[in-house]
Design a protein around this motif. Structure first.
Motif, PDB file in Angstrom:
ATOM      1  N   ILE A   1       0.530  -1.062   0.529  1.00  0.00           N
ATOM      2  CA  ILE A   1       0.015   0.106   0.107  1.00  0.00           C
ATOM      3  C   ILE A   1       0.586   1.057  -0.099  1.00  0.00           C
ATOM      4  O   ILE A   1       2.155   0.657   0.797  1.00  0.00           O
ATOM      5  N   SER A   2       0.585   2.450  -0.680  1.00  0.00           N
ATOM      6  CA  SER A   2       1.052   3.996  -0.717  1.00  0.00           C
ATOM      7  C   SER A   2       0.165   4.583  -0.985  1.00  0.00           C
ATOM      8  O   SER A   2      -0.662   4.668  -1.834  1.00  0.00           O
ATOM      9  N   ILE A   3      -0.120   5.402   0.068  1.00  0.00           N
ATOM     10  CA  ILE A   3      -0.426   7.056  -0.016  1.00  0.00           C
ATOM     11  C   ILE A   3       0.846   7.885  -0.764  1.00  0.00           C
ATOM     12  O   ILE A   3      -0.217   9.282  -0.011  1.00  0.00           O
TER      13      ILE A   3
ATOM     14  N   ILE B   1      -4.826  10.643  -3.033  1.00  0.00           N
ATOM     15  CA  ILE B   1      -5.468  10.368  -3.350  1.00  0.00           C
ATOM     16  C   ILE B   1      -6.586  10.023  -4.708  1.00  0.00           C
ATOM     17  O   ILE B   1      -6.440   8.920  -5.054  1.00  0.00           O
TER      18      ILE B   1
ATOM     19  N   LEU C   1      -1.514  15.620  -0.093  1.00  0.00           N
ATOM     20  CA  LEU C   1      -2.426  14.154   0.406  1.00  0.00           C
ATOM     21  C   LEU C   1      -3.510  14.061  -0.701  1.00  0.00           C
ATOM     22  O   LEU C   1      -3.285  12.507  -1.319  1.00  0.00           O
TER      23      LEU C   1
ATOM     24  N   ILE D   1       2.458   8.265   4.185  1.00  0.00           N
ATOM     25  CA  ILE D   1       1.911   9.515   4.619  1.00  0.00           C
ATOM     26  C   ILE D   1       2.985  10.101   4.937  1.00  0.00           C
ATOM     27  O   ILE D   1       2.818  10.822   4.630  1.00  0.00           O
ATOM     28  N   GLY D   2       3.405   9.625   5.584  1.00  0.00           N
ATOM     29  CA  GLY D   2       4.660  10.416   6.754  1.00  0.00           C
ATOM     30  C   GLY D   2       5.773  10.949   5.940  1.00  0.00           C
ATOM     31  O   GLY D   2       6.126  12.046   5.600  1.00  0.00           O
ATOM     32  N   LEU D   3       5.678  10.048   4.197  1.00  0.00           N
ATOM     33  CA  LEU D   3       7.010  10.574   3.576  1.00  0.00           C
ATOM     34  C   LEU D   3       6.526  11.539   2.663  1.00  0.00           C
ATOM     35  O   LEU D   3       7.227  12.623   2.105  1.00  0.00           O
TER      36      LEU D   3
ATOM     37  N   ALA E   1       1.001   1.977   5.087  1.00  0.00           N
ATOM     38  CA  ALA E   1      -0.076   3.204   4.623  1.00  0.00           C
ATOM     39  C   ALA E   1       1.029   4.412   5.481  1.00  0.00           C
ATOM     40  O   ALA E   1       0.430   4.960   5.010  1.00  0.00           O
ATOM     41  N   ILE E   2       0.774   4.193   6.126  1.00  0.00           N
ATOM     42  CA  ILE E   2       0.685   5.284   7.350  1.00  0.00           C
ATOM     43  C   ILE E   2       2.079   6.555   7.206  1.00  0.00           C
ATOM     44  O   ILE E   2       2.657   6.942   6.713  1.00  0.00           O
ATOM     45  N   LEU E   3       3.144   4.515   6.930  1.00  0.00           N
ATOM     46  CA  LEU E   3       4.194   4.948   6.628  1.00  0.00           C
ATOM     47  C   LEU E   3       4.136   6.273   5.446  1.00  0.00           C
ATOM     48  O   LEU E   3       5.721   7.309   5.406  1.00  0.00           O
TER      49      LEU E   3
ATOM     50  N   LEU F   1      -1.531  -1.684   6.938  1.00  0.00           N
ATOM     51  CA  LEU F   1      -2.019  -0.482   7.132  1.00  0.00           C
ATOM     52  C   LEU F   1      -0.598   0.579   8.005  1.00  0.00           C
ATOM     53  O   LEU F   1      -0.796   1.783   7.996  1.00  0.00           O
ATOM     54  N   TYR F   2       0.148  -0.420   8.644  1.00  0.00           N
ATOM     55  CA  TYR F   2       1.542   0.560   8.862  1.00  0.00           C
ATOM     56  C   TYR F   2       2.371   1.051   8.063  1.00  0.00           C
ATOM     57  O   TYR F   2       2.435   2.428   8.071  1.00  0.00           O
TER      58      TYR F   2
ATOM     59  N   MET G   1       4.591  13.602   3.497  1.00  0.00           N
ATOM     60  CA  MET G   1       4.269  15.315   4.885  1.00  0.00           C
ATOM     61  C   MET G   1       6.187  15.648   4.712  1.00  0.00           C
ATOM     62  O   MET G   1       5.946  16.368   4.769  1.00  0.00           O
ATOM     63  N   LEU G   2       7.348  15.019   4.859  1.00  0.00           N
ATOM     64  CA  LEU G   2       8.356  14.904   5.525  1.00  0.00           C
ATOM     65  C   LEU G   2       8.734  15.470   3.954  1.00  0.00           C
ATOM     66  O   LEU G   2       9.498  16.577   3.371  1.00  0.00           O
TER      67      LEU G   2
END
Lengths: 308, 419
Positions: free
Chosen positions: B121-123, B326, B322, B189-191, B185-187, B182-183, B193-194
């Protein structure tokens, strides 16, 4: 030293709000296995509803907040029934994407219903502050630590609400049923647990907590807008640091994120200005990545057992 | 047993081998591939047997051909001709929109490779798109007061706009490898944001927040595409040139991904997606497979980002956020997970439906103007419809538009029977 204390206290204050929101994610995830990306929208709807009740309709603030929590809880339960229930048995990622869709739709609803002007939630604390150990005569707080009343309120409310919730989920039959459901839905069903009702209740609790978090975050003397929903995304690192399925982890993760953000905003402009303004918004993600490198399931998360 | 030794002995042991084959059906182990295909050709089924049975395959290779039925081949040709003619037959805006569709399809194919085929998963895909866009802008753009620009040719810029995000993906992959579901996915998202913070801060690359910078110059093989050419009766404006460039890249990428998906690597991706531990037990190297998926997917996203930046003409660091991620996820989900044509249909849907709504807005009575009044304005309707569509597709048709298409096709194929 005063800078440090000040950052520590405001970090704890904002961290307890993050803890509430993180727990709202965790409660839903534990019972239903869904990471609810729609939570930010519920959060902003919560503060808007409170604003409509307390400021527009003149309901006392301390009545308006529980009322808003109930309303948003019902909204969340309704969302679960309509959009999430059909997804049972599908891959977790599919359900997560559904919640992203709900997030987008609800955000527009919030925008459309409420956001015609900047809103306040009508809290009694506003920007009142207490000066500890300093000279408050000149308007500021020379040599002392300035503590806003809303910080104290945040810490107290979070401690009471989360304490009651953890105690209740740990002791009651319903909490037990929730834990059984999160372990295995079919077996819980076979043991006589009404799994559908557990899902609804978990979402209602999650929605209510998100609404409370929204109110507390908005209760800083400023105004609240629909775009503020994205602020609560900073809770995502909190739940990952703590572990997705641990209440304790959510609380500690929330506090850690609050402290990291506050300390970063206090010290980073002095010591590392090249990281740029607003770095405190992304600092929690750095901490999250570091934690994940060491513990891939967060600090308190249950390690997923893999079987063939 | 090596292939050469099989070939050497095959002439002598032929009766043996045939009997083994009859007994076990495991001939692929014993016979070299070319011989098998020759067998398939020898046992060609007559024309009458094929009539009305487009899915009658007599060899594995035929079934896994890129266009495994004649209809697909014919329709693809027709679509290709239409796509080539389209920019000359329509106006600028339509050309621009279609080019955007192609770019989103490239990014969607990249994400599909990672999420649809390899199940990771990649967001954070918008970050890799941004990386590609800035690689393109720095290498191909004009230098400004604060921003860098090397003014290189697109023939160098575009490959590098894929390679550099691919390398970053390669660096990120080992971290992403450690976490699952899911971890992860959120990782990502962190990428994202950074990355956004990085883009905002690195002003010599991005021009800074709220300012932005120009993009790569459209110079391909020393030929300035921006000038406007006349080729016979056709006029090549910059729009048309970029459209054709995106089209060519999309076709190359689509064939590349399709080929990859039906290769050994593609099967390894699918095995990792379906059950990674089982795949590892069967000898699929997890680390290498996941890393490859990450790197390839990031490279395609970077390529799409570079093309996208050239289409829109000016880029600012806030737009790789983001919501772009999406959008790309919606391309994959609405189009159809793990399908090539699905990604392209999905991109068309995600890009064109909002524009269609905009065009239809005057006819919808409940829409207000850009300000207040009315139930919703057109942008709010677009956004809300987008969200609702994601929910509807995931709950009602998990295979996306591609699934809808398969259902329609099967209905007519089986007509007058129900199935």
């Amino acid at each position: 030293m005063t800078t440090f204390l000040q950052a520590l206290i405001s970090g704890l204050g904002i961290g307890s709000v993050y803890a509430i929101i993180a727990v709202s994610f965790v409660v839903i995830f534990r019972a239903t296995g869904v990471l609810n990306f729609a939570q930010p929208a519920l959060f902003i709807l919560g503060s808007f509803t409170t604003s409509a009740l307390a400021v527009d309709a003149g309901v006392p603030f301390f009545v308006a907040v529980p009322l808003a929590m109930v309303i948003i809880g019902l909204v969340a339960a309704g969302v679960e029934r309509v959009a999430i229930r059909p997804m049972i048995g599908r891959p977790v990622f599919s359900t997560a994407i559904v919640t992203i869709g709900i997030f987008i739709a609800l955000l527009i609803v919030a925008f459309r219903l409420f956001d015609s002007r900047p809103r306040t939630v009508g809290d009694p604390w506003q920007l009142n502050s207490i000066c500890l150990g300093g000279d408050a005569s000149a308007g500021g707080c020379a040599g002392g630590v300035l503590v806003y009343e809303n910080t104290i309120a945040r810490i107290v409310v979070a401690a009471v609400v989360l304490g009651l919730l953890v105690w209740w989920l740990g002791r009651s039959r319903l909490g037990l049923a929730m834990r059984a459901t999160s372990l295995d839905q079919e077996i819980a069903l076979a043991q006589g647990v009404n799994v559908g009702r557990i899902f609804s209740i978990a979402w209602a609790i999650g929605g209510g907590l998100a609404a409370l978090g929204g109110v507390l975050l908005a209760a800083n003397g400023g105004v609240v807008q629909a775009t503020d929903a994205l602020f609560s995304l900073v809770v995502l690192p909190a739940i990952i640091i703590g572990g997705l399925d641990s209440l304790k982890g959510g609380i500690i993760g929330g506090l850690v994120v609050g402290l990291v953000a506050a300390l970063t905003s206090a010290y980073q402009p002095i010591y590392a200005p090249w990281l740029g303004p607003n770095f405190e918004n992304v600092a929690p993600y750095v901490v999250m990545i570091l934690v994940l490198l060491v513990r891939p399931y967060g600090i308190f998360g249950t390690k997923e057992v893999q079987r063939l | 047993m090596t292939e050469t030794s099989t070939q050497g002995s095959s002439a002598k042991t032929r009766p043996d081998r045939d009997s083994t084959r009859r007994l076990t059906g495991q001939s692929a182990w014993l016979a070299p591939r070319s011989e098998l295909d020759a067998d398939a050709r020898r046992t060609r089924v007559g024309r009458w047997a094929r009539a009305g049975r487009p899915r009658l395959f007599t060899s594995y290779a035929a079934e896994h051909a890129i266009f495994n039925t004649r209809y697909k081949r014919v329709w693809m040709l027709i679509l290709a001709i239409l796509a080539l003619v389209a920019p000359f037959a329509t106006n600028r805006n339509v050309t621009y929109l279609l080019a955007t569709v192609f770019v989103f399809a490239i990014a969607g194919l990249g994400l599909n490779l990672l999420t649809g085929y390899a199940g990771q998963i990649s967001i954070g895909h918008a970050f890799f798109m941004g990386l590609g866009a800035y690689t393109g802008a720095v290498l191909g753009g004009r230098p400004g007061n604060i921003v860098w620009g090397l003014e290189l040719d697109l023939a160098i810029v575009l490959p590098l706009a894929a390679i550099i995000p691919g390398l970053v993906g390669l660096l990120v992959a080992p971290i992403a490898m450690r976490v699952r579901g899911l971890y992860l996915a959120i990782l990502t998202i962190g990428l994202l944001m950074l990355g956004e913070q990085l883009f905002k801060q690195w002003t010599s690359v991005s021009g800074g927040q709220g300012v932005g910078r120009g993009v790569a110059e459209p110079v391909l093989f020393g030929m300035d595409l921006g000038g406007g050419y006349r080729i016979g009766p056709l006029i090549m404006t910059e729009q048309v040139a970029l459209y054709l460039l995106s089209l060519v890249v999309l076709v190359l990428v689509a064939f590349g991904v399709k080929n990859l998906a039906r290769s050994r690597t593609g099967r390894a991706f699918a095995a990792v997606r379906d059950r990674d531990i089982a795949a590892e037990v069967m000898g699929v190297p997890l680390l290498r497979t996941k890393t490859l998926a990450f790197a390839l997917s990031s490279a395609l996203a970077g390529l799409a980002g570079a093309l996208y930046s050239m289409l829109i003409g000016r880029i600012s660091p806030e737009q790789w956020n983001l919501f772009l991620s999406i959008d790309i996820i919606a391309v994959v989900v609405i189009g159809g997970v793990a399908t090539i044509s699905g990604s392209i249909i999905g991109a068309a849907f995600v890009v064109l439906v909002p524009k269609l709504l905009e065009a239809l807005a005057p006819m919808l009575p409940f829409l207000g103007g850009a300000g207040s009044g009315g139930l919703l304005n057109v942008y709010q309707l677009q956004t809300i419809l987008f969200g609702v569509l994601i929910v509807l597709f995931m709950t009602l048709e998990p295979r996306g538009l591609f699934g809808v298409w398969v259902r329609i096709r099967n209905y007519f194929k089986a007509w007058p029977f129900k199935y």
